[in-house]
Design a protein around this motif. Structure first.
Motif, PDB file in Angstrom:
ATOM      1  N   LYS A  15      77.930 -84.757 -62.205  1.00 54.21           N
ATOM      2  CA  LYS A  15      76.827 -84.679 -61.250  1.00 54.21           C
ATOM      3  C   LYS A  15      77.296 -85.030 -59.836  1.00 54.21           C
ATOM      4  N   ASP A  16      78.614 -85.144 -59.678  1.00 54.05           N
ATOM      5  CA  ASP A  16      79.155 -85.587 -58.388  1.00 54.05           C
ATOM      6  C   ASP A  16      79.587 -84.437 -57.490  1.00 54.05           C
ATOM      7  N   GLY A  17      79.421 -83.198 -57.972  1.00 55.91           N
ATOM      8  CA  GLY A  17      79.779 -82.049 -57.153  1.00 55.91           C
ATOM      9  C   GLY A  17      81.263 -81.819 -56.992  1.00 55.91           C
ATOM     10  N   ARG A  18      82.092 -82.535 -57.771  1.00 53.05           N
ATOM     11  CA  ARG A  18      83.550 -82.422 -57.662  1.00 53.05           C
ATOM     12  C   ARG A  18      84.094 -81.634 -58.855  1.00 53.05           C
ATOM     13  N   VAL A  19      85.326 -81.179 -58.732  1.00 47.17           N
ATOM     14  CA  VAL A  19      85.960 -80.459 -59.846  1.00 47.17           C
ATOM     15  C   VAL A  19      87.299 -81.071 -60.244  1.00 47.17           C
ATOM     16  N   GLU A  20      87.897 -81.908 -59.364  1.00 47.05           N
ATOM     17  CA  GLU A  20      89.209 -82.460 -59.691  1.00 47.05           C
ATOM     18  C   GLU A  20      89.064 -83.599 -60.711  1.00 47.05           C
ATOM     19  N   HIS A  21      90.120 -83.796 -61.500  1.00 43.65           N
ATOM     20  CA  HIS A  21      90.125 -84.844 -62.520  1.00 43.65           C
ATOM     21  C   HIS A  21      91.010 -85.992 -62.023  1.00 43.65           C
ATOM     22  N   ALA A  22      90.373 -87.047 -61.535  1.00 49.55           N
ATOM     23  CA  ALA A  22      91.086 -88.170 -60.939  1.00 49.55           C
ATOM     24  C   ALA A  22      91.163 -89.343 -61.904  1.00 49.55           C
ATOM     25  N   PRO A  23      92.354 -89.882 -62.166  1.00 48.14           N
ATOM     26  CA  PRO A  23      92.491 -91.000 -63.111  1.00 48.14           C
ATOM     27  C   PRO A  23      91.645 -92.210 -62.753  1.00 48.14           C
ATOM     28  N   THR A  24      91.531 -92.519 -61.472  1.00 51.39           N
ATOM     29  CA  THR A  24      90.760 -93.709 -61.085  1.00 51.39           C
ATOM     30  C   THR A  24      89.271 -93.518 -61.359  1.00 51.39           C
ATOM     31  N   VAL A  25      88.779 -92.292 -61.151  1.00 58.92           N
ATOM     32  CA  VAL A  25      87.373 -92.002 -61.445  1.00 58.92           C
ATOM     33  C   VAL A  25      87.136 -92.050 -62.949  1.00 58.92           C
ATOM     34  N   GLN A  26      88.048 -91.450 -63.715  1.00 59.98           N
ATOM     35  CA  GLN A  26      87.905 -91.486 -65.170  1.00 59.98           C
ATOM     36  C   GLN A  26      88.038 -92.907 -65.694  1.00 59.98           C
ATOM     37  N   ALA A  27      88.861 -93.723 -65.033  1.00 59.91           N
ATOM     38  CA  ALA A  27      88.977 -95.132 -65.438  1.00 59.91           C
ATOM     39  C   ALA A  27      87.639 -95.847 -65.277  1.00 59.91           C
ATOM     40  N   ARG A  76     105.682 -77.689 -61.640  1.00 58.07           N
ATOM     41  CA  ARG A  76     104.244 -77.695 -61.882  1.00 58.07           C
ATOM     42  C   ARG A  76     103.565 -76.603 -61.057  1.00 58.07           C
ATOM     43  N   ALA A  77     103.952 -76.480 -59.811  1.00 54.57           N
ATOM     44  CA  ALA A  77     103.388 -75.437 -58.958  1.00 54.57           C
ATOM     45  C   ALA A  77     103.706 -74.053 -59.519  1.00 54.57           C
ATOM     46  N   GLY A  78     104.822 -73.928 -60.227  1.00 54.19           N
ATOM     47  CA  GLY A  78     105.199 -72.635 -60.784  1.00 54.19           C
ATOM     48  C   GLY A  78     104.225 -72.137 -61.829  1.00 54.19           C
ATOM     49  N   PHE A  79     103.809 -73.022 -62.770  1.00 54.08           N
ATOM     50  CA  PHE A  79     102.866 -72.531 -63.778  1.00 54.08           C
ATOM     51  C   PHE A  79     101.472 -72.359 -63.183  1.00 54.08           C
ATOM     52  N   HIS A  80     101.153 -73.161 -62.177  1.00 50.36           N
ATOM     53  CA  HIS A  80      99.873 -72.977 -61.482  1.00 50.36           C
ATOM     54  C   HIS A  80      99.840 -71.617 -60.782  1.00 50.36           C
ATOM     55  N   ASP A  81     100.950 -71.265 -60.122  1.00 52.19           N
ATOM     56  CA  ASP A  81     101.009 -69.988 -59.407  1.00 52.19           C
ATOM     57  C   ASP A  81     100.922 -68.818 -60.380  1.00 52.19           C
ATOM     58  N   ALA A  82     101.561 -68.949 -61.546  1.00 52.04           N
ATOM     59  CA  ALA A  82     101.489 -67.886 -62.554  1.00 52.04           C
ATOM     60  C   ALA A  82     100.050 -67.706 -63.035  1.00 52.04           C
ATOM     61  N   TYR A  83      99.365 -68.800 -63.219  1.00 54.15           N
ATOM     62  CA  TYR A  83      97.961 -68.761 -63.632  1.00 54.15           C
ATOM     63  C   TYR A  83      97.095 -68.109 -62.557  1.00 54.15           C
ATOM     64  N   ARG A 133      93.316 -78.670 -60.728  1.00 54.04           N
ATOM     65  CA  ARG A 133      92.268 -79.688 -60.865  1.00 54.04           C
ATOM     66  C   ARG A 133      92.792 -80.992 -61.461  1.00 54.04           C
ATOM     67  N   SER A 134      93.856 -80.908 -62.256  1.00 50.47           N
ATOM     68  CA  SER A 134      94.414 -82.119 -62.865  1.00 50.47           C
ATOM     69  C   SER A 134      95.658 -82.624 -62.140  1.00 50.47           C
ATOM     70  N   TRP A 135      95.959 -82.064 -60.982  1.00 50.75           N
ATOM     71  CA  TRP A 135      97.114 -82.558 -60.242  1.00 50.75           C
ATOM     72  C   TRP A 135      96.996 -84.038 -59.882  1.00 50.75           C
ATOM     73  N   PRO A 136      95.801 -84.579 -59.618  1.00 45.17           N
ATOM     74  CA  PRO A 136      95.731 -86.027 -59.386  1.00 45.17           C
ATOM     75  C   PRO A 136      96.212 -86.845 -60.584  1.00 45.17           C
ATOM     76  N   VAL A 137      96.140 -86.262 -61.782  1.00 39.86           N
ATOM     77  CA  VAL A 137      96.620 -86.956 -62.980  1.00 39.86           C
ATOM     78  C   VAL A 137      98.141 -87.025 -62.958  1.00 39.86           C
ATOM     79  N   SER A 138      98.801 -85.874 -62.849  1.00 34.99           N
ATOM     80  CA  SER A 138     100.267 -85.860 -62.896  1.00 34.99           C
ATOM     81  C   SER A 138     100.890 -86.413 -61.615  1.00 34.99           C
ATOM     82  N   SER A 139     100.101 -86.538 -60.543  1.00 37.44           N
ATOM     83  CA  SER A 139     100.614 -87.122 -59.292  1.00 37.44           C
ATOM     84  C   SER A 139     100.347 -88.624 -59.186  1.00 37.44           C
ATOM     85  N   TYR A 140      99.691 -89.189 -60.176  1.00 36.88           N
ATOM     86  CA  TYR A 140      99.315 -90.610 -60.120  1.00 36.88           C
ATOM     87  C   TYR A 140     100.563 -91.496 -60.170  1.00 36.88           C
TER      88      TYR A 140
END
Length: 287
Positions: free
Chosen positions: A66-78, A140-147, A202-209
């Protein structure tokens, strides 16, 4: 199933067993990301003597954002997991956390050190801990670009190629031809969707944590970084070993691979019975 309504999301979670717990043992939380509660059915079945709690991260599975966001942030999920633990009203918990869920768990312990007694963090995909972090981010950017260019099949094939590569991401890795979806049994059709939580950014904040080492060291939580025996040298195998070293310890080897606890719910099955035995031993302080 229960639904916990917060300002930012309606969080769906499941309680398997009784509260208060039988025998006085704390609840055992099992969390993942982007895996939701449905991925832990087989593993949970091997703990019939424990009250097991699973949940769907916000925006995934049954949990509605309900927050209008799409990224998956570890701190928010925590914060969400902390809210679930408070809602259980059963005191600090034990936790098994896999992949992106392991990253969330490390953020949880850093922010709420009294929430978790024991944490088994299984193969957290943390790029910043690697010596070749810049190259890993490029991969990581490589598989994102392929997608983005060709859709889910191309993206997933590139993701598998990246995560199965052994050792550092060298010039040899980047010189390889694009992964062929057909070779991996993936579809070549593009349905136009670009919202996949694994393949999009959307999950880059996870792997960049970057773990808060000082906060984790100060926490009373007993933290075990787990790595699958088949993951040696792979991306998440290396991130696990490096994360453990960052915390001044060695990674604990578990049976099978990155999804070693799976019984076929998603991905390819591991060795869930052997995995559950190892997890039980580790939670009991035997490792």
């Amino acid at each position: 199933m229960h639904t916990l309504k917060t300002a930012g999301a309606d969080i769906a979670y499941d309680v398997h067993g009784t509260l208060p717990t039988a025998g006085g043992r704390p609840p055992l939380l099992m969390i993942g990301q982007p895996m939701a509660a449905s991925g832990f059915g087989t593993l949970a079945s091997h703990f019939p003597d424990r009250t097991v709690v699973t949940y769907d991260p916000r925006g995934l599975g049954r949990s509605v954002r309900k927050d209008g966001r799409v990224e998956h942030a570890p701190t928010v999920q925590a914060d969400d997991v902390h809210a679930v633990i408070e809602a259980l009203g059963a005191g600090p918990v034990e936790m098994f956390a896999s992949s992106g869920g392991a990253v969330t768990a490390l953020a949880l312990v850093a922010a709420y050190p009294d929430d978790v007694i024991r944490l088994v963090a299984h193969e957290p995909p943390l790029i910043p801990v690697l010596p070749d972090a810049e190259a890993a981010a490029r991969a990581r950017a490589g598989f994102h670009d392929a997608y983005e260019a060709k859709g889910w099949g191309a993206g997933m094939a590139a993701f598998i190629a990246m995560t199965s590569w052994r050792g550092e991401f060298t010039d040899e890795y980047f010189a390889k031809p694009p992964a062929d979806p057909v070779a991996f049994g993936m579809p070549t059709e593009d349905d136009g969707s670009r919202e996949d939580p694994l393949l999009s950014d959307r999950s880059w904040p996870v792997s960049s944590y970057r773990p808060d080492v000082d906060a984790l060291a100060a926490a009373p939580t007993r933290i075990v970084i787990a790595v699958g025996e088949e993951s040696e040298g792979s991306f998440t195998g290396r991130t696990s070993v490096a994360t453990a070293a960052l915390l001044g310890r060695q990674a604990t080897v578990f049976p099978s691979h990155h999804g070693g606890f799976l019984g076929g719910e998603s991905g390819y099955a591991g060795q869930p019975e052997a995995f559950a035995r190892k997890l039980r031993d580790v939670l009991n302080g035997q490792h």
